[in-house]
Write a protein that holds these residues in place. Sequence first.
Motif, PDB file in Angstrom:
ATOM      1  N   THR A  57       0.845  -1.183   0.000  1.00 21.05           N
ATOM      2  CA  THR A  57       0.000   0.000   0.000  1.00 21.05           C
ATOM      3  C   THR A  57       0.888   1.244   0.000  1.00 21.05           C
ATOM      4  O   THR A  57       1.973   1.249   0.588  1.00 21.05           O
ATOM      5  CB  THR A  57      -0.946   0.035   1.208  1.00 21.05           C
ATOM      6  N   ALA A  58       0.422   2.281  -0.668  1.00 22.05           N
ATOM      7  CA  ALA A  58       1.227   3.491  -0.779  1.00 22.05           C
ATOM      8  C   ALA A  58       0.314   4.700  -0.886  1.00 22.05           C
ATOM      9  O   ALA A  58      -0.795   4.624  -1.422  1.00 22.05           O
ATOM     10  CB  ALA A  58       2.143   3.418  -1.998  1.00 22.05           C
ATOM     11  N   ARG A  59       0.804   5.827  -0.397  1.00 21.10           N
ATOM     12  CA  ARG A  59       0.070   7.083  -0.535  1.00 21.10           C
ATOM     13  C   ARG A  59       0.178   7.579  -1.963  1.00 21.10           C
ATOM     14  O   ARG A  59       1.274   7.592  -2.548  1.00 21.10           O
ATOM     15  CB  ARG A  59       0.625   8.139   0.423  1.00 21.10           C
ATOM     16  N   LEU A  60      -0.931   7.978  -2.530  1.00 22.13           N
ATOM     17  CA  LEU A  60      -0.908   8.581  -3.856  1.00 22.13           C
ATOM     18  C   LEU A  60      -2.121   9.473  -4.043  1.00 22.13           C
ATOM     19  O   LEU A  60      -3.248   9.001  -4.207  1.00 22.13           O
ATOM     20  CB  LEU A  60      -0.873   7.507  -4.949  1.00 22.13           C
ATOM     21  N   ASP A  61      -1.881  10.770  -3.988  1.00 20.00           N
ATOM     22  CA  ASP A  61      -2.844  11.767  -4.433  1.00 20.00           C
ATOM     23  C   ASP A  61      -2.512  12.013  -5.898  1.00 20.00           C
ATOM     24  O   ASP A  61      -1.434  12.530  -6.218  1.00 20.00           O
ATOM     25  CB  ASP A  61      -2.695  13.044  -3.602  1.00 20.00           C
ATOM     26  N   VAL A  62      -3.409  11.614  -6.806  1.00 18.86           N
ATOM     27  CA  VAL A  62      -3.072  11.632  -8.226  1.00 18.86           C
ATOM     28  C   VAL A  62      -2.821  13.033  -8.759  1.00 18.86           C
ATOM     29  O   VAL A  62      -2.251  13.180  -9.852  1.00 18.86           O
ATOM     30  CB  VAL A  62      -4.159  10.917  -9.062  1.00 18.86           C
ATOM     31  N   THR A  63      -3.224  14.056  -8.023  1.00 18.15           N
ATOM     32  CA  THR A  63      -2.966  15.421  -8.474  1.00 18.15           C
ATOM     33  C   THR A  63      -1.542  15.876  -8.166  1.00 18.15           C
ATOM     34  O   THR A  63      -1.157  16.981  -8.556  1.00 18.15           O
ATOM     35  CB  THR A  63      -3.955  16.418  -7.841  1.00 18.15           C
ATOM     36  N   ARG A  64      -0.768  15.013  -7.519  1.00 18.47           N
ATOM     37  CA  ARG A  64       0.612  15.356  -7.151  1.00 18.47           C
ATOM     38  C   ARG A  64       1.590  14.485  -7.946  1.00 18.47           C
ATOM     39  O   ARG A  64       1.770  13.299  -7.627  1.00 18.47           O
ATOM     40  CB  ARG A  64       0.837  15.172  -5.651  1.00 18.47           C
ATOM     41  N   PRO A  65       2.228  15.033  -8.970  1.00 18.20           N
ATOM     42  CA  PRO A  65       3.125  14.230  -9.807  1.00 18.20           C
ATOM     43  C   PRO A  65       4.229  13.538  -9.019  1.00 18.20           C
ATOM     44  O   PRO A  65       4.617  12.412  -9.348  1.00 18.20           O
ATOM     45  CB  PRO A  65       3.699  15.256 -10.796  1.00 18.20           C
ATOM     46  N   GLU A  66       4.732  14.203  -7.986  1.00 17.00           N
ATOM     47  CA  GLU A  66       5.827  13.593  -7.217  1.00 17.00           C
ATOM     48  C   GLU A  66       5.362  12.336  -6.489  1.00 17.00           C
ATOM     49  O   GLU A  66       6.137  11.384  -6.324  1.00 17.00           O
ATOM     50  CB  GLU A  66       6.427  14.602  -6.232  1.00 17.00           C
ATOM     51  N   GLU A  67       4.101  12.297  -6.065  1.00 16.44           N
ATOM     52  CA  GLU A  67       3.586  11.100  -5.411  1.00 16.44           C
ATOM     53  C   GLU A  67       3.364   9.979  -6.422  1.00 16.44           C
ATOM     54  O   GLU A  67       3.526   8.799  -6.103  1.00 16.44           O
ATOM     55  CB  GLU A  67       2.299  11.421  -4.644  1.00 16.44           C
ATOM     56  N   ALA A  68       2.994  10.345  -7.638  1.00 14.49           N
ATOM     57  CA  ALA A  68       2.877   9.339  -8.697  1.00 14.49           C
ATOM     58  C   ALA A  68       4.235   8.715  -8.986  1.00 14.49           C
ATOM     59  O   ALA A  68       4.361   7.477  -9.106  1.00 14.49           O
ATOM     60  CB  ALA A  68       2.294   9.969  -9.960  1.00 14.49           C
TER      61      ALA A  68
END
Length: 284
Positions: A57-68
Amino acid sequence: MPENSTNKQVWLITGAGRGLGTDLACSALAAGHAVIATGRDPEQVAAALGTHADLLTARLDVTRPEEAQAAVQAAVDRFGHLDVLVNNAGNFYAGFFEELSPEQVRSQVETLLFGPMNVTRAALPVMRAQRSGLVITVSSTAGINGQTFCSAYAAAKFGVEGWMESLTPEVAPFGIKTMLVEPGFFRTELLTQGSTTYAEPHLDDYADKTREIVAAWNRMNGQQPGDPAKLAEALISLAALDVPPFRFVAGADAVETFEQKAQELLTQANAHRALSSSLALDPA
């Protein structure tokens, strides 16, 4: 490849903390695949899916390219490769266009169009290097046929359709395939308060219709005909095909929408055929 690499098919799923995303993660794990299940709240994702040897499992707010970028890197670090990306995360800003604020419209497009773009942009270099991969993007019948109260949502989903149609031939030479999923009404959380934001009513001309639509959608919430678990199983099966469909029409209501739209387009093409065909420059 890292020491912990695996020959399992590796899936990265956005919006995996609830609804179709959770069902997809469970189905992929049950089929023997490895899954990177992501969401803005990784604790919610973990609570929804529990523990599994092939689950990360991982954090990913798709509006944040760095998290992608970080989520894709985590997939490669853990499993050595990335085979299937599912762009599933989404939300819904509902209301008449005049009552939706510019900020709400921008936020809708940011999540539903630029969000999948961010994650796909992060995944494509890995898939290109592998010369293989599948990008599944969950669209909607609202990306095929606009409707009242859905102007921002449909604008974003229509954008998804054009983006994926254009991306597909760009990445095909590298062994990367794409699939658009076009669900009708499925019993997910899309119409719940956590996923749907209604425009603030302030124009009398729209007031009666707004109350009517909101009441109808509140009644529909939890009564939608589509089973997201069955859709998840269908997508697992389709992803295993040598040639997955470019578009998968999901649900009997979605099939009806496609048929009606196709007929409307033919009618419009023929309505002024002579005039449409007469607009070329005259010969010199």
